[in-house]
Structures are given as C-alpha cells and as structure tokens.
Enzyme design. Structure first.
Site, PDB file in Angstrom:
ATOM      1  N   LYS A   1     -19.471  -7.950 -57.818  1.00  0.00           N
ATOM      2  CA  LYS A   1     -18.238  -7.478 -58.156  1.00  0.00           C
ATOM      3  C   LYS A   1     -16.902  -7.920 -56.990  1.00  0.00           C
ATOM      4  CE  LYS A   1     -14.431  -3.694 -56.773  1.00  0.00           C
ATOM      5  NZ  LYS A   1     -13.656  -4.747 -56.480  1.00  0.00           N
TER       6      LYS A   1
ATOM      7  N   GLU B   1     -21.964  -4.854 -44.175  1.00  0.00           N
ATOM      8  CA  GLU B   1     -21.662  -5.528 -43.361  1.00  0.00           C
ATOM      9  C   GLU B   1     -19.984  -5.180 -43.093  1.00  0.00           C
ATOM     10  OE1 GLU B   1     -22.762  -8.059 -40.961  1.00  0.00           O
ATOM     11  OE2 GLU B   1     -24.357  -7.941 -42.487  1.00  0.00           O
TER      12      GLU B   1
ATOM     13  N   CYS C   1     -13.790 -10.084 -39.484  1.00  0.00           N
ATOM     14  CA  CYS C   1     -14.515  -8.617 -38.946  1.00  0.00           C
ATOM     15  C   CYS C   1     -14.890  -9.320 -37.880  1.00  0.00           C
ATOM     16  CB  CYS C   1     -15.520  -8.895 -40.014  1.00  0.00           C
ATOM     17  SG  CYS C   1     -16.463 -10.245 -40.763  1.00  0.00           S
TER      18      CYS C   1
ATOM     19  N   GLU D   1     -10.264  -1.137 -35.517  1.00  0.00           N
ATOM     20  CA  GLU D   1      -9.785  -2.628 -35.981  1.00  0.00           C
ATOM     21  C   GLU D   1      -8.406  -2.918 -37.126  1.00  0.00           C
ATOM     22  OE1 GLU D   1     -12.205  -3.440 -39.810  1.00  0.00           O
ATOM     23  OE2 GLU D   1     -13.254  -5.444 -38.809  1.00  0.00           O
TER      24      GLU D   1
HETATM   25  P1  NAD Z   1     -13.155  -2.392 -48.472  1.00  0.00           P
HETATM   26  O1  NAD Z   1     -13.891  -1.656 -47.573  1.00  0.00           O
HETATM   27  O2  NAD Z   1     -11.316  -2.094 -49.089  1.00  0.00           O
HETATM   28  O3  NAD Z   1     -13.177  -3.147 -50.060  1.00  0.00           O
HETATM   29  C1  NAD Z   1     -14.060  -4.022 -50.207  1.00  0.00           C
HETATM   30  C2  NAD Z   1     -15.337  -3.870 -51.561  1.00  0.00           C
HETATM   31  O4  NAD Z   1     -15.599  -2.507 -51.662  1.00  0.00           O
HETATM   32  C3  NAD Z   1     -14.262  -4.919 -52.592  1.00  0.00           C
HETATM   33  O5  NAD Z   1     -14.080  -5.527 -53.653  1.00  0.00           O
HETATM   34  C4  NAD Z   1     -13.847  -2.632 -53.135  1.00  0.00           C
HETATM   35  O6  NAD Z   1     -13.037  -2.928 -54.223  1.00  0.00           O
HETATM   36  C5  NAD Z   1     -14.775  -2.393 -53.114  1.00  0.00           C
HETATM   37  N1  NAD Z   1     -14.584  -0.697 -53.131  1.00  0.00           N
HETATM   38  C6  NAD Z   1     -13.594  -0.054 -52.599  1.00  0.00           C
HETATM   39  N2  NAD Z   1     -13.764   0.814 -52.514  1.00  0.00           N
HETATM   40  C7  NAD Z   1     -15.474   1.282 -53.964  1.00  0.00           C
HETATM   41  C8  NAD Z   1     -16.112   2.339 -53.645  1.00  0.00           C
HETATM   42  N3  NAD Z   1     -15.612   3.650 -53.501  1.00  0.00           N
HETATM   43  N4  NAD Z   1     -17.213   2.670 -54.858  1.00  0.00           N
HETATM   44  C9  NAD Z   1     -17.559   0.916 -54.754  1.00  0.00           C
HETATM   45  N5  NAD Z   1     -17.343  -0.272 -53.807  1.00  0.00           N
HETATM   46  C10 NAD Z   1     -15.278  -0.007 -53.663  1.00  0.00           C
HETATM   47  O7  NAD Z   1     -12.981  -4.147 -47.758  1.00  0.00           O
HETATM   48  P2  NAD Z   1     -10.919  -4.794 -48.019  1.00  0.00           P
HETATM   49  O8  NAD Z   1     -10.538  -4.079 -47.048  1.00  0.00           O
HETATM   50  O9  NAD Z   1     -11.731  -5.569 -49.142  1.00  0.00           O
HETATM   51  O10 NAD Z   1     -12.072  -5.909 -46.501  1.00  0.00           O
HETATM   52  C11 NAD Z   1     -11.774  -5.721 -45.137  1.00  0.00           C
HETATM   53  C12 NAD Z   1     -13.080  -4.877 -44.272  1.00  0.00           C
HETATM   54  O11 NAD Z   1     -13.997  -5.739 -44.971  1.00  0.00           O
HETATM   55  C13 NAD Z   1     -12.858  -4.465 -43.007  1.00  0.00           C
HETATM   56  O12 NAD Z   1     -13.429  -3.967 -42.331  1.00  0.00           O
HETATM   57  C14 NAD Z   1     -14.377  -6.043 -42.330  1.00  0.00           C
HETATM   58  O13 NAD Z   1     -14.382  -6.322 -40.632  1.00  0.00           O
HETATM   59  C15 NAD Z   1     -14.584  -5.962 -43.252  1.00  0.00           C
HETATM   60  N6  NAD Z   1     -15.662  -7.301 -43.485  1.00  0.00           N
HETATM   61  C16 NAD Z   1     -16.907  -7.546 -42.717  1.00  0.00           C
HETATM   62  C17 NAD Z   1     -17.488  -8.224 -43.070  1.00  0.00           C
HETATM   63  C18 NAD Z   1     -18.343  -8.548 -41.965  1.00  0.00           C
HETATM   64  O14 NAD Z   1     -19.197  -9.888 -41.898  1.00  0.00           O
HETATM   65  N7  NAD Z   1     -19.536  -7.772 -41.530  1.00  0.00           N
HETATM   66  C19 NAD Z   1     -17.013  -9.282 -43.651  1.00  0.00           C
HETATM   67  C20 NAD Z   1     -15.214  -9.758 -44.068  1.00  0.00           C
HETATM   68  C21 NAD Z   1     -14.921  -8.022 -44.157  1.00  0.00           C
END
Ligand code: NAD
Length: 483
Positions: free
Chosen positions: A178, A253, A287, A386
């Site tokens: 996804k 992550e 991140c 963050e």
């Molecule tokens: P997000 O949590 O909003 O979304 C991530 C994914 O989860 C998207 O595909 C989204 O559609 C999906 N999602 C949203 N609600 C959901 C639910 N209820 N059930 C299942 N899936 C759901 O994050 P974002 O805004 O897309 O990305 C930013 C975040 O990602 C930041 O906090 C960043 O630190 C983190 N990040 C971490 C790493 C790492 O390696 N640690 C890498 C990249 C990004």
C-alpha cells in the site's frame, strides 16, 4: 514521458476499484493535479490479499536462486528507467531531481543486494546446528513467514518500498503493497517494471488509496501474517493495536527527533555541511533529520553565523531547475503543519535566527523557508516533537557529558551525527548515544548491508542487511534422533 499506470495491480492484472472511485495526485511545486489514481477499498484489499495467498502456495517453494533472478531483473529494470523514475519522483514528491537520482540508485542497490542474499539462502537451508549430544542431530531452516502487508509513507516513496519489498520477495513471501496516497506514482511505475519481469501473478499486489480505506482493512485482514509499516507514530501505534487482535507480526519504522553533536575540535566547514544536509535534504522531511543541533559553547556563535548565511543562500525552488537545493514540502497539510510548529516555537520563546515562514520568491507551491531557531526551550514542542520540515533547533553545551545527555533526552532514538576531530571522543560518544545509526564526520550515507532502524519509539525491528530479510522469515529447527 512514459505513462504511469493508474489502476490497482492485483493477481497479475491492472484493474479499477470495485467502487470505481479515484483520488487526485498533486504536484507540490505547482499545486496542480498530476494524475488520478484508483482509490481502493476493503473489497479490493480482500481481492489482493487472496491473490497473494494463492500465489504464496507456489512462490514459497521457489529456491532462493530462482527468486534472485526476479530481484536482479527488477534492479536492471529500475536502472534502465532511472531518468524517468527520478523525474516522476520529483514531480510527485517535490524533491530536487539530484535527490531523486540518489533515491533511484538506492532502489537498484537494494534489489541487487537482496538478490545476493536470496542466492546465499539455498546453501544455508537445512544447515546442521552444533548441539552437545551423540543421540540427536539438529538442522535449521529459514522459511518465508507468509503473505505480508507493506505500508509506506511519502517522503522516500520508492526507497521505503524497496527496503521492504526486496527482502520480502527474497525471503519467499508474497506481498500486498500500500503506497502513500500522497505519492502513489513512483510505486505504480515500479510495479509496472516488476510486472514486466514476469513475476508470477499474485506475488506482488499493489493497492492504492487512503490509510482508512486501504491501510486499515489490510492490517486487519486475517490471511496476512505480518505487517511492515513505515510512517508516523500515531498510525504505527494503531497498526500495532489492530495487528494484536489476531497476533500478527509487526515491524515499525516510525518518527525521529535526532541530534547532531558538534564538538569544539570540529572543523567548522565540515560541521556546516553536515548540519545543512541533515536538516534541509528532502526539505527536512526525513525520519532521520538531525533536527536538533547541539554545539559546543565555544564555537556556537561561529557556526550559527555560517549556518544563517548558508540558509539564506540556499536555493529553494523548482525541483527541476538546475541548482535547486531544496524543493517544496509534499502537500498542503504538511506545509501548514510545519508553519504551525514555527508559530509554536516563536510563542514558546525560541529565538528565530532565520526563515520562519513561506520561502521568498515562490508564488505557488508548498515552499517553506529554511528556518533556524536558537536557544530552544527544552520543554517546547519544537524541541521534543518531530516537525518533519526544514526547521533546525539549536542549543549549546558545556561538556561532552551534557551533549550526550541532551541528545538522549528524547522519546525517539533513530539516528545521530557526531562531528569531532577526536577519534576517542567519537567512539565514546557513539557508544553512549541511544540511536540505531550513528554517523561520525559523515553525511547520512546508508548502505543496504548495514541496518536501518532505531531505539525507543523510533522502531520495532531493523530493516536492511540480513536483519531486513529475517523480518520476513520464520525459523524452524528439525531435530532427529540418531538411531
Ligand atoms: P502516516 O503515518 O500518516 O502514513 C503512513 C502510511 O500509513 C500511509 O501509506 C498511510 O496511508 C497509511 N495509513 C494511514 N492511516 C492508516 C491506518 N489507519 N491503517 C493503516 N495504514 C494507515 O505517515 P506519513 O505522513 O505518510 O509519513 C511521515 C512519517 O513517516 C513521519 O513520522 C516519519 O518520521 C515517518 N517515517 C519513518 C521512517 C523510518 O525509517 N523510521 C522513514 C520514513 C518516514
């Protein structure tokens, strides 16, 4: 430019959602619509998971070497289309084209690395295990854990996908992916490349749509063995709760609030370049952003003056223009979120050194000026949470001990950077930092052979390296009586 599929990829064919719905994809530089992609729902998720479950029956029995052939073909296919993929990534995410090229190179390296690991699996299968017995023998098998759900964010779309997809396929799992609803185009293009390798139907299924409509039913699906999620802590926590209902494995992550520590013996120009790269690459939407600068008191003024100048000279603008060093944030929601953190920083008494609003000269698009706050209160939101944008928070320290204590004073523990000319100090501080990756006098280079992930609330598990594949494997020991 080549066309990018807009449909779901399920059971080896491109198809619309059962509901017929679509969602718009926006170019963050122009705020114009780039494409419409299929907006799936629970019915489509079920079709995808069932296809992956059927495919698993055969795929799980392929040898590592057979799977490596596909992984190498994917690496080759990405390499062949690297310019197209980089441009697509910059259009959809807004990052400068130079950064998109780095991402594409990382994707190629990741698939090539896991091809090697898949090949090595064959020789390791049924390896004898030394046990202190004359009556029994034992051997070890590594088996794929089943159908896995991969959920990824928008900041490094193809890279986060490759870090999960390559080891999952190498391990012998089948996958429902996804992508983020904000940046689905790079993954759809990647899926088309993978489809062209002849990967058997159902081994990879790609379902685009929102977190609520696609992510939630995917996590809840009973035929899934494991979820590998990258994203925010808020959603990661929900994923973990949902997965608990039927004891699914999860690897997460999540966020970071990482520190870069600059000691008084550091080279100022090196420190400048590492601080700038650690917070303004990908407009700070990392991140691993080293968004907290801890600098020795004796060099704080000198470094801050150089940073202010470098920020004001940073070229912010069109990701495709030659010389652009920072693009827009990914969407309006992220733009507004970052600006609201800047307002909170000012309200909480942090000293605004430069930036602090919309980037000058950018009429359209989600551009925020590179921003620095000094003397940031320890209890302020901008120090602790963050921000995920181009906002650097600075404090100075009087001793090594204080620097390490300040760096570790966070609920996150993803990465850290240490800048010092003293090798003994570098080793001491690296050992004391609560972080999964520490860079010493180095930019944020990541090799597929080394691990990715952090401590505390940043991660559960590790990606990349053999750990990244172990996430998708079950361990089985066979113990025989020697008669
Ligand atoms: P997000 O949590 O909003 O979304 C991530 C994914 O989860 C998207 O595909 C989204 O559609 C999906 N999602 C949203 N609600 C959901 C639910 N209820 N059930 C299942 N899936 C759901 O994050 P974002 O805004 O897309 O990305 C930013 C975040 O990602 C930041 O906090 C960043 O630190 C983190 N990040 C971490 C790493 C790492 O390696 N640690 C890498 C990249 C990004």
């Amino acid at each position: 430019m080549k066309t990018v599929p807009s449909q779901l990829y399920i059971d080896g064919s491109w198809q619309d959602a059962a509901s017929g719905q679509t969602l718009p994809v926006i170019n963050p530089c122009t705020e114009e619509q780039l494409a419409q992609v299929t907006a799936a729902g629970a019915v489509d998720v079920d079709l995808a998971v069932c296809a992956a479950a059927r495919a698993f029956k055969t795929w799980r029995h392929t040898s590592g070497s057979q799977r490596a052939v596909y992984l190498r073909a994917i690496a080759h296919g990405v390499e062949q289309q690297k310019d197209f993929l980089a441009r697509l990534q910059s259009q959809n995410n807004g990052k400068p084209l130079t950064e998109s090229h780095i991402d594409v190179g990382d994707v190629v390296a990741t698939f090539a690395y896991y091809a090697q690991l898949a090949e090595q699996l064959d020789a390791q299968q049924n390896a004898p295990v030394a046990i202190p017995s004359d009556d029994f023998s034992a051997s070890l098998r590594r088996e794929p854990c089943g159908v896995v759900g991969l959920i990824v964010p928008w900041n490094f779309p193809m890279v986060t996908t490759a870090w999960k997809l390559a080891p999952a396929l190498a391990a012998g799992c089948t996958v429902v992916l996804k992508p983020s609803e904000v940046t689905p185009l790079p993954e759809l293009a990647l899926a088309a490349i993978i489809a062209a390798t002849g990967l058997p139907a159902g081994v990879l299924d790609v379902v685009t749509g929102t977190g609520q409509a696609v992510g939630a039913p995917l996590v809840a699906h009973p035929l899934l063995s494991k979820i590998s999620f990258t994203g925010s802590n808020a959603v990661g926590s929900m994923v973990m709760k949902m997965a608990a209902a039927d004891i699914k494995g999860v690897s997460l992550e999540l966020g970071g609030k990482s520190a870069i520590l600059v000691f008084d013996d550091a080279d100022v120009e090196l420190a400048l370049s590492l601080v700038m790269g650690g917070i303004f690459f990908n407009a700070g939407q990392m991140c691993s952003a080293t968004s907290r600068l801890l600098v020795a008191e004796s060099m704080a003024n000198a470094l801050l003056a150089r940073l202010k100048q470098a920020c004001e000279e940073l070229v912010v603008g069109d990701p495709f223009a030659a010389g652009t060093q920072m693009g827009p944030l990914v969407n309006r929601a992220q733009y507004e979120r970052v600006l609201s953190y800047i307002e909170r920083g000012i309200a909480d008494g942090a000293q605004l050194v430069t930036g602090g609003g919309r980037a000058e000269g950018c009429q359209r698009g989600f551009f925020v000026a590179p921003t620095i706050f000094n003397q940031v209160p320890l209890d302020s939101a901008i120090w602790r949470e963050e921000i995920f944008g181009p906002v650097l928070c600075v404090r100075s320290f009087a001793s090594e001990q204080e620097a390490v204590a300040l760096a570790n004073d966070s609920e996150f523990g993803l990465v850290a950077t240490v800048v010092t000319a003293n090798a003994e100090r570098a080793a001491r501080v690296s050992a004391a930092l609560e972080a999964g990756v520490v860079w010493v006098n180095a930019p944020q280079v990541i090799f597929p052979q080394t691990s990715w992930g952090g401590m505390k609330k940043s991660s559960i598990g590790r990606e990349l390296g053999p750990w990244g594949m172990a996430t998708f494997q079950e361990i089985k020991h066979v113990v025989n009586a020697l008669v």
